[in-house]
Design a protein around this motif. Structure first.
Motif, PDB file in Angstrom:
ATOM      1  N   MET B 249      -0.245  -7.812   1.153  1.00 31.52           N
ATOM      2  CA  MET B 249      -0.236  -9.006   1.800  1.00 31.52           C
ATOM      3  C   MET B 249      -0.854  -8.885   2.920  1.00 31.52           C
ATOM      4  O   MET B 249      -1.494  -7.663   3.383  1.00 31.52           O
ATOM      5  N   PHE B 250      -1.341 -10.097   3.538  1.00 30.90           N
ATOM      6  CA  PHE B 250      -1.832  -9.763   4.919  1.00 30.90           C
ATOM      7  C   PHE B 250      -1.511 -11.028   5.824  1.00 30.90           C
ATOM      8  O   PHE B 250      -0.688 -11.824   5.385  1.00 30.90           O
ATOM      9  N   ARG B 251      -1.350 -10.831   7.232  1.00 29.46           N
ATOM     10  CA  ARG B 251      -1.054 -11.755   8.096  1.00 29.46           C
ATOM     11  C   ARG B 251      -2.076 -12.500   8.545  1.00 29.46           C
ATOM     12  O   ARG B 251      -3.382 -12.462   8.398  1.00 29.46           O
ATOM     13  N   PRO B 252      -1.847 -14.154   8.677  1.00 27.28           N
ATOM     14  CA  PRO B 252      -2.891 -15.049   8.733  1.00 27.28           C
ATOM     15  C   PRO B 252      -3.712 -14.867   9.798  1.00 27.28           C
ATOM     16  O   PRO B 252      -4.974 -15.204   9.498  1.00 27.28           O
ATOM     17  N   PRO B 311     -10.140  -4.295   4.992  1.00 24.60           N
ATOM     18  CA  PRO B 311      -9.307  -3.810   3.956  1.00 24.60           C
ATOM     19  C   PRO B 311      -7.880  -3.050   4.864  1.00 24.60           C
ATOM     20  O   PRO B 311      -7.007  -3.322   4.589  1.00 24.60           O
ATOM     21  N   GLN B 312      -8.279  -2.562   6.120  1.00 24.49           N
ATOM     22  CA  GLN B 312      -7.216  -2.178   6.967  1.00 24.49           C
ATOM     23  C   GLN B 312      -6.094  -3.330   7.267  1.00 24.49           C
ATOM     24  O   GLN B 312      -5.084  -2.676   7.704  1.00 24.49           O
ATOM     25  N   ASN B 313      -6.539  -4.444   7.098  1.00 23.88           N
ATOM     26  CA  ASN B 313      -5.330  -5.396   7.553  1.00 23.88           C
ATOM     27  C   ASN B 313      -4.741  -5.846   6.281  1.00 23.88           C
ATOM     28  O   ASN B 313      -3.655  -6.580   6.355  1.00 23.88           O
ATOM     29  N   ILE B 314      -4.973  -5.373   5.225  1.00 22.95           N
ATOM     30  CA  ILE B 314      -4.196  -5.724   4.082  1.00 22.95           C
ATOM     31  C   ILE B 314      -2.944  -4.630   3.917  1.00 22.95           C
ATOM     32  O   ILE B 314      -3.094  -3.377   3.842  1.00 22.95           O
ATOM     33  N   ILE B 315      -1.688  -4.981   3.890  1.00 18.49           N
ATOM     34  CA  ILE B 315      -0.497  -4.338   4.016  1.00 18.49           C
ATOM     35  C   ILE B 315      -0.122  -4.039   2.608  1.00 18.49           C
ATOM     36  O   ILE B 315       0.085  -5.138   1.872  1.00 18.49           O
ATOM     37  N   ARG B 316       0.185  -2.678   2.414  1.00 22.44           N
ATOM     38  CA  ARG B 316       0.732  -2.282   1.102  1.00 22.44           C
ATOM     39  C   ARG B 316       2.236  -2.266   1.185  1.00 22.44           C
ATOM     40  O   ARG B 316       2.639  -1.402   2.163  1.00 22.44           O
TER      41      ARG B 316
END
Lengths: 572, 322
Positions: B249-252, B311-316
């Motif tokens: 997920m990511f934050r808006p 990519p670094q803002n996509i949280i796993r």
């Protein structure tokens, strides 16, 4: 669409005419039924030989005999308030603040003493405690205890045991409505149990308690059944027994009866004023978002054991002993032989119906009176409520309506005996115009008047649960008033009306004071039959009737409750 | 004061409200128990206060045992020495403001300088002029401050707050939040707050425990909870979350509608645009997921566009599936 709204012009004219008539009909009815009898009391009390005789009335009240009686009444009422508080307060606390709260059946059990006719409870106690009574047969060592019981103390105990569920309900509801946060906040602030009770719970309950205490006081002043049975045995005269004596025992003195009734009305009015003053002053608007479920941290194990013991003891006194006495006496063959195997029989129950027609006739009379007065009072009560809440006030009550409501509720605020005396005097005076006095008709009328408040209260509370928008929606959808009344209002009020009807049926069935004052000669109802058999006939026969009376009223109550249940589900 | 809960459980009517929970609330910190209604956060607070009794486990204040199921220790609330601010304030309506505040001191028999102490704490909440009034004569915000004063007057080492702002309107809530935070910091007391409002939790707390269905999902600093949620629940409950698949997920605010270097791009369909004043809140569809995005202009529904995320803002999300 429907006959009422599209009916011919004649019908509409008729409806309009009826409506106009009803505007005057209801007030006129209430004036005739309630106000006139009360005014007759006033006249009889204060006017002697065509002159206003205030002084005479006052001196008569203050004769030593009357002063003693008034003192007795007030003392008795005060003591009953105290004892019923002692009985009710701990139970109210247990039932809201401990694991006892989970046992909902206790609520029903605890209503039994209040639902038992007071004269039957008193007879049960007399049979238990009297010399060579049931207690002494069970425990011969208890001989001599009867002198303790047949005293003011015993009278207070028996009356308190009857009336304490009332106090209990008041206190319990007050405790339930007390947001639990108040006590929790006190605990967090470091207050232990005693301090929480003293500084938080009791002050917040004081208003409710005062109201409950005043109600119990008035109820005790108004009570006739127990003073007439137990009180007579110890020669303890109170208002109700004195009024009854003046009105029935030769030489009959209606002026004195009216005078005492008038004094009793005065005392009750003062008490009601006091009550409304307290409730205006002492109702805290409970701050906060509302009522939360009570946490049942409650009592320690020892406390819970104590609570159960206390409750059992009270139930033993309030239900166990009177019902044990009534039941065993109704089954006993020969009272002289006492409680012994082989000395039991169903004979008394058979005798009720076969020995002579008196018992059967009394039952028929009571059922007839209860049916007719419950029906009449329900019709009248519903009409009054509909008049109160009619449009265009939009459900709010206007001034005329409030006056009407207050009048309709008067019979509940005043001791029953007072109103019955008023009805006797008024209809006696009216005998040449309307010969109703000394017939069963006057009994139906008196019962209807006396129990009208129940109907008004039940229907009124049903109406207040009705959202005004339901009726507005029916009007907007095109329903004429009569159609809305028939299709929407009455069906929605039905449960309330029926509950009121049930209540009245039950109370009318066992009513004592009205019947003993106003019944035509040789006409017995269940209550007067029991009293007569208890005092001068076969006690066992009387008790068999008492058992039937209790079974019949609770049975019909349960039955109607059952019938009402599905209706309730459908609605929700 | 350190508060330590060790394997605490609680059932109501055979329904598990708190699953075995261990939690250490550190001294001097502002800790928030955050979760949806019915998740057990208030029960946890009431267990700490002693208003409910746990079924199992132990509760310690510093070294002192307040509750232990196995050793049959249960200190009643009146001897735990805490402050507590109730959701509905629970101000006693038959006592004046002064007496409401003085109650705790009187219960502890602190008669010396009682008046001074009460007035001092009333002054701190700016209510010294209302001392003689009754609670029902005060406004909501004033009642709230009396409740604070009452909790603080005995100088407890820890104050518990049960949704203290929920009875206030939105504007008042904001100012009370600042006021409360400032006061707690100034006095250096340990504070535990229960709330379902994530903004409240994030803005006030040093630590947040995210609670769901009677279990602590994550216990950390607000920043960590927002930026690195451990469970899908934490990710969803705190802040807006846009899901790429069940694990990512990511934050808006990390997404851009303009191309970014070294970013992944996703095709989405616009569903609606809402004007919020400073920005537009764009609701979009990505496969079976709904994404919330921010834009500086209105976008027409039905239109498709590309979203760019580094990519670094996509949280796993590492742990478990809901």
């Amino acid at each position: 669409m429907n006959s009422a709204s599209n009916g011919p012009a004649v019908v509409q004219l008729l409806v309009k005419g009826l409506k106009r008539l009803s505007r005057f009909l209801l007030p006129a009815l209430l004036i005739g039924l309630i106000i006139c009898p009360l005014l007759t009391i006033l006249l009889r009390a204060l006017v002697r030989d065509g002159h206003l005789a205030l002084n005479q009335a006052l001196t008569e009240l203050l004769t030593s005999q009357h002063a003693q009686m008034i003192g007795n009444s007030l003392l008795l009422a005060a003591l009953v308030v105290i004892v019923s508080t002692i009985l009710a307060a701990p139970i109210a606390y247990f039932m809201t603040r401990s694991s006892l709260a989970r046992h909902h059946w206790l609520d029903i059990i605890l209503l039994i003493p209040f639902m038992t006719p007071p004269y039957i409870g008193a007879m049960g106690w007399i049979l238990f405690m009297q010399k060579r009574g049931l207690l002494q047969q069970l425990l011969p060592g208890a001989a001599g205890l009867e002198t303790c019981f047949f005293s003011l103390g015993g009278l207070v105990l028996v009356m308190s045991l009857h009336v304490f569920p009332f106090m209990l309900t008041m206190l319990k509801n007050a405790l339930l409505n007390l947001p639990s946060g108040f006590e929790e906040a006190a605990a967090i602030s470091g207050a232990g149990f005693g301090r929480r009770l003293r500084k938080v719970v009791l002050p917040l309950l004081s208003g409710n308690y005062a109201i409950g205490a005043l109600l119990v006081f008035v109820k005790t002043l108004s009570e006739y059944g127990t003073p007439a049975t137990l009180g007579q045995r110890i020669g303890f005269e109170v208002f109700t027994t004195d009024i009854h004596r003046y009105a029935t025992v030769a030489p009959v003195d209606f002026a004195q009866a009216a005078n005492l009734s008038f004094a009793l009305i005065g005392i009750c009015l003062i008490l009601w004023m006091l009550q409304s003053w307290i409730s205006r002053r002492h109702q805290y608007q409970l701050v906060g978002s509302g009522v939360r479920a009570q946490s049942q941290r409650g009592l320690s194990r020892r406390g819970t054991v104590f609570a159960w013991i206390y409750l059992s003891l009270v139930l033993l006194l309030a239900i166990g002993i009177p019902y044990f006495s009534i039941l065993t006496t109704s089954f006993i063959k020969l009272r002289g032989y006492g409680l012994r195997a082989g000395n039991f029989t169903w004979q008394h129950y058979q005798d009720l119906f076969t020995a002579n027609t008196k018992g059967r006739q009394a039952l028929i009379n009571s059922v007839g009176l209860a049916l007719s007065s419950a029906t009449l009072a329900s019709i009248l009560g519903t009409a009054i409520v509909l008049r109160l809440r009619r449009k265009p006030s939009g459900g709010r009550v206007d001034r005329g309506g409030r006056l009407l409501e207050a009048t309709a509720l008067l019979p509940e605020m005043l001791p029953g005996i007072v109103l019955v005396i008023g009805i006797m005097l008024f209809w006696n005076d009216l005998y040449r115009v309307i010969p109703l006095y000394n017939t069963l008709g006057i009994m139906v009328l008196a019962y209807t008047v006396l129990f009208l408040p129940y109907s008004v209260q039940y229907v009124s509370s049903a109406y207040s649960q009705l959202s005004p928008s339901l009726l507005a929606a029916a009007s907007v959808a095109g329903g004429r008033p009569a159609y809305v009344l028939r299709r929407i209002t009455l069906p929605l009020l039905f449960k309330g009306i029926l509950s009121g009807w049930m209540m009245i049926f039950m109370i009318a069935f066992r009513e004592l004071v009205t019947a003993s004052l106003i019944a035509p000669p040789d006409t017995l109802v269940v209550s007067t039959y029991i009293l007569r058999e208890f005092e001068q006939g076969s006690v066992s026969l009387g008790m068999a009737m008492a058992v039937l009376c209790v079974l019949f009223t609770t049975g019909s109550l349960l039955l109607l409750n059952r019938l009402l249940k599905p209706a309730g589900h459908r609605r929700s | 004061m350190n508060i330590y809960l060790k394997a605490v459980t609680k059932e109501f009517n055979h329904q598990v409200v708190i699953k075995s929970t261990t939690l250490e609330i550190q001294s001097g910190r502002f800790t928030t128990l955050l979760g949806p209604s019915g998740c057990g956060k208030t029960t946890l607070l009431r267990l700490i206060a002693g208003l409910e009794t746990a079924d199992q486990g132990e509760i310690y204040f510093d070294r002192q045992c307040m509750y232990s199921a196995s050793r049959h220790i249960n200190v009643p609330p009146e001897r735990r020495g805490l402050g507590f601010v109730f959701q509905d304030f629970a101000l006693w309506p038959h006592l004046t403001v002064f007496e409401n505040v003085a109650f705790g001191l009187r219960a502890r028999h602190c008669r010396q300088q009682l008046r001074e102490q009460v007035l001092q704490v009333l002054q701190a909440v700016r209510l010294e002029d209302c001392a003689r009034r009754y609670p029902q004569q005060l406004s909501g915000g004033q009642q709230q401050r009396v409740a604070f004063a009452r909790a603080l007057v005995t100088q407890p080492a820890c104050v518990l707050f049960d949704e203290p702002f929920s009875a206030l309107d939105a504007r008042l809530r904001e100012s009370m939040r600042l006021e409360l935070k400032a006061m707690v910091s100034r006095l250096g007391i340990t504070a535990v707050l229960v709330t379902h409002d994530q903004t409240e939790a994030m803005s006030m707390s040093d630590r947040i425990a995210v609670i769901s269905a009677g279990q602590i999902e994550q216990y950390d600093r607000p920043e960590v909870i927002y930026q690195a949620p451990l469970t899908p629940f934490s990710a969803r409950f705190v802040g807006l979350s846009n899901w790429i698949d069940d694990w990512h997920m990511f934050r808006p605010e990390n997404a851009s509608l303009r191309p970014l270097a070294e970013a992944r791009s996703f095709e989405v369909t616009i569903r609606s645009s809402q004007f919020l004043g400073s920005t537009y809140h764009i609701s979009t569809a990505f496969g079976r997921y709904n994404w919330s995005l921010f834009s500086d202009r209105r976008l027409a529904p039905g239109q498709t566009c590309s979203v760019y995320i580094k990519p670094q803002n996509i949280i796993r999300i590492e742990r478990g599936k809901e």
